[in-house]
Design a protein around this motif. Structure first.
Motif, PDB file in Angstrom:
ATOM      1  N   CYS A  62     -51.596 -23.631 -26.305  1.00  0.00           N
ATOM      2  CA  CYS A  62     -52.094 -22.736 -26.768  1.00  0.00           C
ATOM      3  C   CYS A  62     -52.917 -22.907 -27.917  1.00  0.00           C
ATOM      4  O   CYS A  62     -51.837 -22.736 -28.970  1.00  0.00           O
ATOM      5  CB  CYS A  62     -52.093 -20.929 -26.582  1.00  0.00           C
ATOM      6  SG  CYS A  62     -51.418 -20.346 -24.650  1.00  0.00           S
ATOM      7  N   GLU A  66     -55.188 -17.744 -28.107  1.00  0.00           N
ATOM      8  CA  GLU A  66     -54.538 -17.869 -26.334  1.00  0.00           C
ATOM      9  C   GLU A  66     -53.405 -17.382 -26.578  1.00  0.00           C
ATOM     10  O   GLU A  66     -52.938 -17.624 -27.289  1.00  0.00           O
ATOM     11  CB  GLU A  66     -54.996 -19.317 -26.220  1.00  0.00           C
ATOM     12  CG  GLU A  66     -56.760 -20.135 -25.824  1.00  0.00           C
ATOM     13  CD  GLU A  66     -56.589 -21.261 -25.625  1.00  0.00           C
ATOM     14  OE1 GLU A  66     -57.408 -21.885 -24.971  1.00  0.00           O
ATOM     15  OE2 GLU A  66     -56.052 -22.102 -25.713  1.00  0.00           O
ATOM     16  N   ARG A  67     -53.123 -16.904 -24.991  1.00  0.00           N
ATOM     17  CA  ARG A  67     -51.868 -16.210 -24.749  1.00  0.00           C
ATOM     18  C   ARG A  67     -51.784 -16.488 -23.009  1.00  0.00           C
ATOM     19  O   ARG A  67     -52.984 -16.195 -22.421  1.00  0.00           O
ATOM     20  CB  ARG A  67     -52.145 -14.565 -25.466  1.00  0.00           C
ATOM     21  CG  ARG A  67     -51.226 -14.185 -24.027  1.00  0.00           C
ATOM     22  CD  ARG A  67     -50.435 -13.286 -25.356  1.00  0.00           C
ATOM     23  NE  ARG A  67     -49.234 -13.606 -26.080  1.00  0.00           N
ATOM     24  CZ  ARG A  67     -48.659 -13.354 -27.168  1.00  0.00           C
ATOM     25  NH1 ARG A  67     -49.195 -12.183 -27.779  1.00  0.00           N
ATOM     26  NH2 ARG A  67     -47.128 -13.710 -27.822  1.00  0.00           N
ATOM     27  N   GLU A  91     -54.167 -11.048 -27.476  1.00  0.00           N
ATOM     28  CA  GLU A  91     -54.528 -10.273 -25.889  1.00  0.00           C
ATOM     29  C   GLU A  91     -54.679 -11.666 -24.932  1.00  0.00           C
ATOM     30  O   GLU A  91     -54.549 -12.355 -25.389  1.00  0.00           O
ATOM     31  CB  GLU A  91     -56.302  -9.790 -25.522  1.00  0.00           C
ATOM     32  CG  GLU A  91     -56.295  -8.453 -25.640  1.00  0.00           C
ATOM     33  CD  GLU A  91     -57.522  -8.143 -25.039  1.00  0.00           C
ATOM     34  OE1 GLU A  91     -57.647  -8.081 -24.282  1.00  0.00           O
ATOM     35  OE2 GLU A  91     -57.874  -6.988 -25.980  1.00  0.00           O
ATOM     36  N   GLU A  92     -54.269 -11.663 -23.499  1.00  0.00           N
ATOM     37  CA  GLU A  92     -54.051 -12.576 -22.618  1.00  0.00           C
ATOM     38  C   GLU A  92     -55.107 -12.832 -21.814  1.00  0.00           C
ATOM     39  O   GLU A  92     -55.844 -12.337 -21.516  1.00  0.00           O
ATOM     40  CB  GLU A  92     -52.821 -12.181 -21.117  1.00  0.00           C
ATOM     41  CG  GLU A  92     -51.452 -11.714 -21.435  1.00  0.00           C
ATOM     42  CD  GLU A  92     -51.079 -10.764 -20.331  1.00  0.00           C
ATOM     43  OE1 GLU A  92     -51.044 -10.629 -19.487  1.00  0.00           O
ATOM     44  OE2 GLU A  92     -49.597 -10.401 -20.731  1.00  0.00           O
ATOM     45  N   SER A  93     -54.775 -14.974 -22.278  1.00  0.00           N
ATOM     46  CA  SER A  93     -56.402 -14.992 -21.556  1.00  0.00           C
ATOM     47  C   SER A  93     -55.935 -16.442 -20.859  1.00  0.00           C
ATOM     48  O   SER A  93     -56.904 -16.847 -19.468  1.00  0.00           O
ATOM     49  CB  SER A  93     -56.890 -16.251 -23.035  1.00  0.00           C
ATOM     50  OG  SER A  93     -55.492 -16.906 -23.557  1.00  0.00           O
ATOM     51  N   HIS A  94     -55.364 -16.629 -19.954  1.00  0.00           N
ATOM     52  CA  HIS A  94     -54.539 -17.346 -19.367  1.00  0.00           C
ATOM     53  C   HIS A  94     -53.418 -17.370 -18.497  1.00  0.00           C
ATOM     54  O   HIS A  94     -52.166 -16.750 -19.427  1.00  0.00           O
ATOM     55  CB  HIS A  94     -53.655 -19.391 -19.276  1.00  0.00           C
ATOM     56  CG  HIS A  94     -55.411 -19.727 -20.611  1.00  0.00           C
ATOM     57  ND1 HIS A  94     -55.686 -19.393 -21.381  1.00  0.00           N
ATOM     58  CD2 HIS A  94     -56.104 -20.799 -20.419  1.00  0.00           C
ATOM     59  CE1 HIS A  94     -57.487 -19.879 -22.311  1.00  0.00           C
ATOM     60  NE2 HIS A  94     -57.884 -20.734 -20.770  1.00  0.00           N
ATOM     61  N   LYS A 170     -57.583 -19.941 -16.267  1.00  0.00           N
ATOM     62  CA  LYS A 170     -58.297 -18.872 -17.579  1.00  0.00           C
ATOM     63  C   LYS A 170     -58.038 -17.443 -16.315  1.00  0.00           C
ATOM     64  O   LYS A 170     -58.608 -17.185 -15.686  1.00  0.00           O
ATOM     65  CB  LYS A 170     -59.299 -19.191 -17.977  1.00  0.00           C
ATOM     66  CG  LYS A 170     -60.325 -18.481 -18.648  1.00  0.00           C
ATOM     67  CD  LYS A 170     -61.036 -18.469 -19.753  1.00  0.00           C
ATOM     68  CE  LYS A 170     -61.475 -18.243 -20.950  1.00  0.00           C
ATOM     69  NZ  LYS A 170     -60.908 -17.867 -22.528  1.00  0.00           N
ATOM     70  N   THR A 171     -57.569 -16.732 -16.880  1.00  0.00           N
ATOM     71  CA  THR A 171     -57.333 -15.038 -16.605  1.00  0.00           C
ATOM     72  C   THR A 171     -59.595 -14.302 -16.805  1.00  0.00           C
ATOM     73  O   THR A 171     -59.909 -14.544 -17.181  1.00  0.00           O
ATOM     74  CB  THR A 171     -56.972 -14.255 -17.404  1.00  0.00           C
ATOM     75  OG1 THR A 171     -56.757 -14.348 -18.249  1.00  0.00           O
ATOM     76  CG2 THR A 171     -54.993 -14.386 -16.748  1.00  0.00           C
TER      77      THR A 171
END
Length: 171
Positions: A62, A66-67, A91-94, A170-171
């Motif tokens: 990351c 990115e998280r 914040e969670e991104s993936h 990616k979320t």
């Protein structure tokens, strides 16, 4: 995000679980004797595994902003605020997902049924004790939880590790 190395990075993480679990079990025994309030072994293990996940997987693939979603149940060391240990404000991104290797079929060892992995999210590595999963060596199975389950009821499945490969989305 350096997703091209995800499978080797996750295997390195799994090897760290394998090589360190005895020390975590020993540490937990001491902690349980000495602590005024002892959490369960699973919670203790999850805190350790989340630390490893962030150091060995996230920091490797990351960028600073990115998280990846938490490993297993994440860390409850600071339960009122975060499931992550480091860089809690990011914040969670993936998300890490599992794909069936080409030419193979995902079979849940708990039920013996074929499953579509797209309906499940990656949770953790586990072992299979013949009827259910357990947090122990050889960590040769992938535990996944049903996505979008309603009312808190969801199915958990256990897939042999040799049937899957990992991907970052990616979320």
């Amino acid at each position: 995000m350096n997703s091209s190395i995800i499978n080797s990075v996750i295997e390195n993480f799994r090897q760290a679980l394998i090589s360190g679990v005895d020390q975590v079990e020993n540490s937990y025994e001491i902690y349980q004797r000495e602590a005024n309030y002892a959490v369960s072994y699973d919670d203790y293990f999850d805190d350790w595994a989340q630390c490893l996940w962030e150091l060995l997987v996230e920091r490797t693939i990351c960028s600073p902003l990115e998280r990846i979603t938490v490993y297993g149940a994440g860390s409850d060391y600071n339960p009122n605020q975060y499931s992550h240990v480091f860089f809690q404000e990011v914040e969670e991104s993936h998300e890490i997902i599992c794909r069936v290797k080409k030419g193979l079929t995902a079979v849940d060892v708990i039920t013996g049924k074929n499953v579509e992995l797209e309906e499940y999210q990656f949770m953790r590595f586990s072992a299979f004790d013949g009827t259910w999963f357990k947090l122990s060596r050889p960590f040769d199975h992938v535990q996944l939880d049903e996505r979008d389950a309603f009312g808190g009821h969801y199915q958990q499945i256990l897939i042999p590790l040799n049937l899957v490969e990992f991907e970052v989305i990616k979320t």
